[in-house]
Design an enzyme around this catalytic site. Structure first.
Site, PDB file in Angstrom:
ATOM      1  N   THR A 324       0.818  -1.211   0.000  1.00  0.00           N
ATOM      2  CA  THR A 324       0.000   0.000   0.000  1.00  0.00           C
ATOM      3  C   THR A 324       0.854   1.264   0.000  1.00  0.00           C
ATOM      4  O   THR A 324       2.047   1.228   0.313  1.00  0.00           O
ATOM      5  CB  THR A 324      -0.920   0.050   1.242  1.00  0.00           C
ATOM      6  N   CYS A 325       0.216   2.383  -0.332  1.00  0.00           N
ATOM      7  CA  CYS A 325       0.914   3.670  -0.393  1.00  0.00           C
ATOM      8  C   CYS A 325       0.917   4.333   0.967  1.00  0.00           C
ATOM      9  O   CYS A 325       0.477   5.468   1.122  1.00  0.00           O
ATOM     10  CB  CYS A 325       0.247   4.575  -1.407  1.00  0.00           C
ATOM     11  N   ASP A 326       1.356   3.624   1.967  1.00  0.00           N
ATOM     12  CA  ASP A 326       1.450   4.207   3.300  1.00  0.00           C
ATOM     13  C   ASP A 326       2.794   3.787   3.842  1.00  0.00           C
ATOM     14  O   ASP A 326       3.126   2.598   3.837  1.00  0.00           O
ATOM     15  CB  ASP A 326       0.314   3.686   4.191  1.00  0.00           C
ATOM     16  N   ASN A 367      -6.552   1.594  -0.077  1.00  0.00           N
ATOM     17  CA  ASN A 367      -5.855   1.628  -1.373  1.00  0.00           C
ATOM     18  C   ASN A 367      -6.518   0.709  -2.411  1.00  0.00           C
ATOM     19  O   ASN A 367      -5.897   0.347  -3.406  1.00  0.00           O
ATOM     20  CB  ASN A 367      -4.399   1.198  -1.237  1.00  0.00           C
TER      21      ASN A 367
END
Ligand SMILES: *Cc1c(COP(=O)(O)O)cnc(C)c1O
Length: 377
Positions: A324-326, A367
């Site tokens: 994920t984009c975290d 996401n």
């Protein structure tokens, strides 16, 4: 533990990953091991560890009781075939209308750890049994439960007296030594506290009957852990030491120890890269991370065994991260994880010991990733 049945299922069904596969035979073996280790204790499976209907149904058929934290979990246990007398509402933090709903459904056993919660139960579940949770220090647990639940033993005495005054049945004391507890003697101090609460209430003519010894029984990750039998022996010795011949009724609430080693997650390598030309360490990105079910890698607390088809090749430590984009979605970085140097995009990996606290911790669609799928075989 990747059993032959799980491997066979993955080979023949080829389910889209990432997914969790749980082998019910292992759950059954774990149940029997607990029953054998503590034959006089009632088993209340902690539903939150893995509420898959097939798991609950199997455990209900084996005679398990259920520790539930919400009305939804109570309904799942009922649907699985457990009667309401076999259910404990073990959360010390409940909405009053949820207590009422549980009581309507026939549940008569509730956890409390404060005067305020006793008042709620007395108003909405008159005459019900309550047990008071006491704090423990969590020392030796790999996933400690902090100070969120429980009160000091002296306050437990007051809480149970108050419950009695409000017409409830003051039934017992509970504690949880902390999850993934690797010390077999960790129950001793808490059982001593429980006994002191029993004795103080007895002086006031209130006779408690039950000690709920909680969960905490470990599952095997990378390191070996003592057997259920070893825990049973140590706990029984402590019960004898503190209660003598006047043993109370006892309950255990295994979650992780019941289902952890029964599940394996199949995942896939999405990218292997470096951050600079002379970076010494690879970053291996999987299609599952902290938000897809591996939340217990928080602070790198739980270190899962990871198997690949290239494990015979040379190994090198790398950072493992989720998709994920975290930036929090990194599994192991402070304590890097050895994986084969030949590992490459598209390779399958098996993450073992993931039967507990994975599907229930997986985000619904962060996401746009689907929640972790589960197959129970
Ligand atoms: C989570 C929980 C359990 C299960 O704990 P494990 O460490 O997974 O065995 C048992 N009892 C209560 C009250 C819990 O909240």
């Amino acid at each position: 533990m990747t059993t032959a049945r799980i491997l066979d299922f993955l080979r023949t069904e080829r389910p889209e990953g990432p997914c969790l596969v749980v082998d019910l035979d292992v759950v059954r073996d774990n149940f029997h091991a607990f029953r054998h280790a503590l034959p006089d204790s009632a088993i209340y499976y902690a539903v939150k560890a893995n509420p898959e209907p097939a798991i609950l149904k199997l455990l209900a058929s084996l005679g398990s009781n259920f520790d539930c934290a919400s009305v939804a979990e109570i309904q799942m246990a009922l649907t699985a075939g457990a009667s309401a007398e076999r259910i404990s509402f073990g959360n010390t933090i409940k909405k009053e209308r949820d207590i009422a709903r549980a009581f309507e459904l026939g549940v008569g056993l509730f956890a409390v750890d404060s005067h305020e919660e006793v008042e709620k139960v007395a108003r909405t579940a008159p005459g019900a049994r309550v047990f008071c949770r006491v704090l423990t220090d969590g020392e030796g647990a790999e996933w400690p439960l902090s100070r969120k639940f429980g009160c000091v033993p002296q306050m437990a005495v007051d809480v149970l007296v108050y419950a009695h005054q409000l017409g409830l049945e003051s039934y017992g004391v509970s504690f949880h030594v902390g999850s993934q507890m690797t010390k077999v003697d960790a129950w001793d101090a808490a059982l001593g506290d429980a006994k002191r609460v029993f004795a103080q209430l007895a002086k006031q003519g209130i006779y408690l009957q039950m000690v709920n010894m909680g969960g905490g029984f470990p599952t095997k990750y990378l390191r070996d852990v003592p057997s259920a039998e070893a825990y049973g022996k140590a706990i029984f010795a402590s019960l004898r030491k503190h209660f003598g011949n006047n043993l109370p009724k006892t309950i255990i609430e295994p979650g992780r120890g019941m289902v952890g080693n029964a599940g394996v997650i199949k995942a896939e390598v999405v990218l292997v890269s470096k951050k600079s030309d002379n970076d010494e360490h690879r970053w291996v990105f999987l299609d599952i991370g902290k938000f897809g079910g591996l939340a217990e890698t928080m602070d790198e607390a739980i270190r899962y065994p990871i198997r690949t088809e290239r494990d015979a090749d040379e190994m090198e430590a790398c950072v493992i991260a989720g998709p994920t984009c975290d930036s929090a979605d990194v599994l192991y970085e402070k304590n890097m994880y050895p994986l084969p140097i030949t590992l490459t995009v598209g390779d399958e990996v098996l993450i073992e010991g993931t039967g507990a606290y994975t599907t229930t911790y997986s985000a619904v669609a962060f996401n746009g990733f689907d929640p972790l799928k589960a197959y129970v075989i």
